[in-house]
Design an enzyme around this catalytic site. Structure first.
Site, PDB file in Angstrom:
ATOM      1  CB  CYS A 172      -1.098  -0.187   1.087  1.00 32.98           C
ATOM      2  SG  CYS A 172      -1.754   1.307   1.061  1.00 32.98           S
ATOM      3  CB  CYS A 200      -1.107   3.772   8.604  1.00 30.86           C
ATOM      4  SG  CYS A 200      -2.387   4.381   6.976  1.00 30.86           S
ATOM      5  CB  CYS A 245      -1.094   0.053   8.496  1.00 26.91           C
ATOM      6  SG  CYS A 245      -1.764  -1.436   7.101  1.00 26.91           S
ATOM      7  CB  CYS A 268     -15.892  -7.138   6.089  1.00 23.55           C
ATOM      8  SG  CYS A 268     -16.950  -7.204   7.345  1.00 23.55           S
ATOM      9  CB  CYS A 308     -18.644  -4.914   4.802  1.00 22.06           C
ATOM     10  SG  CYS A 308     -17.356  -3.266   5.833  1.00 22.06           S
ATOM     11  CB  CYS A 356     -18.597  -0.054   9.174  1.00 18.87           C
ATOM     12  SG  CYS A 356     -17.344  -0.894  10.522  1.00 18.87           S
ATOM     13  NE  ARG A 415     -16.928  -4.632  12.833  1.00 18.43           N
ATOM     14  CZ  ARG A 415     -18.069  -5.353  12.867  1.00 18.43           C
ATOM     15  NH1 ARG A 415     -18.570  -6.207  12.686  1.00 18.43           N
ATOM     16  NH2 ARG A 415     -19.315  -4.644  12.012  1.00 18.43           N
TER      17      ARG A 415
HETATM   18  N1  SAM Z   1      -6.014   0.655   2.985  1.00 18.63           N
HETATM   19  C1  SAM Z   1      -8.145   1.117   3.219  1.00 18.63           C
HETATM   20  C2  SAM Z   1      -7.919   2.348   4.403  1.00 18.63           C
HETATM   21  O1  SAM Z   1      -6.533   2.318   6.061  1.00 18.63           O
HETATM   22  O2  SAM Z   1      -8.943   2.137   4.585  1.00 18.63           O
HETATM   23  C3  SAM Z   1      -8.649  -0.251   4.083  1.00 18.63           C
HETATM   24  C4  SAM Z   1      -7.947  -1.357   4.827  1.00 18.63           C
HETATM   25  S1  SAM Z   1      -7.314  -0.643   6.408  1.00 18.63           S
HETATM   26  C5  SAM Z   1      -5.716  -2.319   6.527  1.00 18.63           C
HETATM   27  C6  SAM Z   1      -8.403  -1.289   7.108  1.00 18.63           C
HETATM   28  C7  SAM Z   1      -8.722  -0.407   9.008  1.00 18.63           C
HETATM   29  O3  SAM Z   1      -7.753  -1.614   9.645  1.00 18.63           O
HETATM   30  C8  SAM Z   1      -8.024   0.516   9.589  1.00 18.63           C
HETATM   31  O4  SAM Z   1      -8.109   1.727   9.138  1.00 18.63           O
HETATM   32  C9  SAM Z   1      -7.329   0.338  10.495  1.00 18.63           C
HETATM   33  O5  SAM Z   1      -7.982   0.684  11.631  1.00 18.63           O
HETATM   34  C10 SAM Z   1      -6.930  -1.399  11.189  1.00 18.63           C
HETATM   35  N2  SAM Z   1      -5.676  -1.362  11.399  1.00 18.63           N
HETATM   36  C11 SAM Z   1      -4.818  -0.924  10.316  1.00 18.63           C
HETATM   37  N3  SAM Z   1      -2.934  -2.302  10.996  1.00 18.63           N
HETATM   38  C12 SAM Z   1      -3.740  -2.237  12.000  1.00 18.63           C
HETATM   39  C13 SAM Z   1      -3.164  -2.133  13.788  1.00 18.63           C
HETATM   40  N4  SAM Z   1      -2.336  -3.255  13.048  1.00 18.63           N
HETATM   41  N5  SAM Z   1      -3.453  -2.959  14.237  1.00 18.63           N
HETATM   42  C14 SAM Z   1      -5.177  -2.561  14.716  1.00 18.63           C
HETATM   43  N6  SAM Z   1      -6.053  -1.619  13.844  1.00 18.63           N
HETATM   44  C15 SAM Z   1      -5.166  -1.685  12.221  1.00 18.63           C
HETATM   45 FE1  SF4 Z   2      -2.886   1.282   3.039  1.00 21.59          FE
HETATM   46 FE2  SF4 Z   2      -2.479   0.054   6.187  1.00 21.59          FE
HETATM   47 FE3  SF4 Z   2      -3.564   2.810   5.686  1.00 21.59          FE
HETATM   48 FE4  SF4 Z   2      -5.213   1.466   4.722  1.00 21.59          FE
HETATM   49  S1  SF4 Z   2      -4.469   1.236   6.891  1.00 21.59           S
HETATM   50  S2  SF4 Z   2      -4.031   2.966   3.375  1.00 21.59           S
HETATM   51  S3  SF4 Z   2      -3.756  -0.586   3.968  1.00 21.59           S
HETATM   52  S4  SF4 Z   2      -1.425   2.058   5.305  1.00 21.59           S
END
Ligand code: SAM
Ligand code: SF4
Ligand code: DTB
Length: 323
Positions: A56, A60, A63, A100, A131, A191, A263
């Site tokens: 990606c 973040c 992530c 989802c 979802c 959500c 949730r």
């Molecule tokens: N890329 C899209 C986005 O960011 O909206 C969808 C997938 S992203 C992985 C969805 C959510 O997963 C993120 O907004 C975050 O809240 C959660 N998430 C990702 N990594 C995480 C982690 N290590 N621990 C807890 N929640 C996590």
């Molecule tokens: Fe990409 Fe992870 Fe951020 Fe979603 S949460 S936009 S998968 S880096």
């Protein structure tokens, strides 16, 4: 607004007052709000499927799927339709009522969206709620997904407006709010939640919950994620959150958003049965079921079946979970 509380304006100070109640008082009050709105012995279950994993472009800090961090995750292209439908059938067999689909995108490209539309149509035709979480959406993209049969769109605010810049640099809070408007305007259910345990202060946790509760309509579903600390990400060695602070966060979420499904999302793998029981007491009424979240571990289905039996919980029927 129809349900009365929807027009309430919460402030961070009010939310902090709830946070600092003696724990027994906070639990009692949150459990009361929960009982007024739901059967407290029913929990809705959803299954996650990562339809596009890793690589990606976003940054973040929590992530494991960001291309910027070395987490050892193997990137995968968009999953073929037949594999997605196979996974959905498996989830349904295991008792999930909602499927989802998550993709590690900043936002979906045209050719991706056409494939996701086909997935949504297929999953919906199996009698499951659908979802997706695909990143930012333009209004026209949201409308297309709605037309394909998408029930919910997940897009998290993640943290307070003040702390957001510490966590994500490639998008701003307003981008998130714009996507949520597009989803709402297209008539899909929202959500939207966040993550705790990212070295934020209690004020940020309260700020996140207030931002969620003060959206034009409170989200129908509010995932509260406890950070899964993945080595290689900037938050891989974040300080562990006091488990009772997590319980307080669930309780305040329930009180600020009485009618939402709250949730218990990421982080359950690390939680004891007793801690999860306190979260259900505090008003959580939905979980992700199945041994994997998107890329990290979730409790085995067998452990969750035993947990439900131990607590006398039952699965929420579809009609109660979709009102
Ligand atoms: N890329 C899209 C986005 O960011 O909206 C969808 C997938 S992203 C992985 C969805 C959510 O997963 C993120 O907004 C975050 O809240 C959660 N998430 C990702 N990594 C995480 C982690 N290590 N621990 C807890 N929640 C996590
Ligand atoms: Fe990409 Fe992870 Fe951020 Fe979603 S949460 S936009 S998968 S880096
Ligand atoms: C949400 O708030 N939590 C889920 C779902 N929405 C998509 C994702 C949790 C991901 C945890 C880290 C991982 O497994 O990659």
């Amino acid at each position: 607004m129809a349900d009365g509380h929807a027009s309430a304006v919460w402030t961070v100070e009010l939310a902090l007052e709830l946070y600092q109640l003696p724990l027994m008082d906070l639990l009692y009050r949150a459990a009361g709000v929960h009982r007024q709105n739901f059967n407290p012995n029913q929990v809705q279950i959803s299954t996650l499927c990562s339809i596009k994993t890793g690589a990606c472009p976003e940054d973040c800090a929590y992530c494991p799927q960001s291309a910027r961090y070395k987490t050892g995750l193997k990137a995968e292209k968009l999953m073929p339709l037949d594999v997605v439908l196979e996974r959905a059938a498996g989830a349904k067999e295991q008792g999930a009522t909602r499927f989802c689909m998550g993709a590690a995108w900043r936002s979906p490209k045209e050719k991706d969206l056409a494939q996701v539309e086909a997935m949504v149509r297929g999953v919906k035709a199996m009698g499951l709620e659908t979802c997706c979480t695909l990143g930012m959406l333009e209004p026209a993209q949201a409308e297309r997904l709605k037309a394909a049969g998408l029930d919910y769109y997940n897009h998290n605010l993640d943290t307070s407006p003040e702390y957001y810049g510490e966590i994500i640099g490639t998008r701003v809070y307003q981008d998130r709010l714009d996507t949520l408007s597009a989803v709402r305007d297209a008539g899909m259910k929202v959500c939207c939640g966040g993550i705790v345990g990212m070295n934020e202060q209690r004020r940020d946790r309260a700020g996140l919950l207030v931002a969620l509760a003060n959206l034009p309509e409170p989200p129908q579903s509010v995932p509260i994620n406890q950070l899964v600390r993945v080595p290689g990400t900037p938050l891989g060695d974040a300080e562990a959150l006091d488990p009772l602070e997590f319980v307080r966060t669930v309780a305040v979420a329930r009180m600020l958003m009485p009618k939402a499904m709250v949730r218990l999302s990421a982080g359950r793998e690390e939680m004891s049965d007793e801690l999860q029981a306190l979260c259900f007491m505090a008003g959580a009424n939905s979980i992700f079921y199945g041994e994997k979240l998107l890329t990290t571990a979730n409790p085995e289905a067998e452990r969750d079946r035993a947990l439900f039996a131990r607590l006398g919980l039952e699965q929420m029927p579809l009609d109660a979970a979709t009102r």
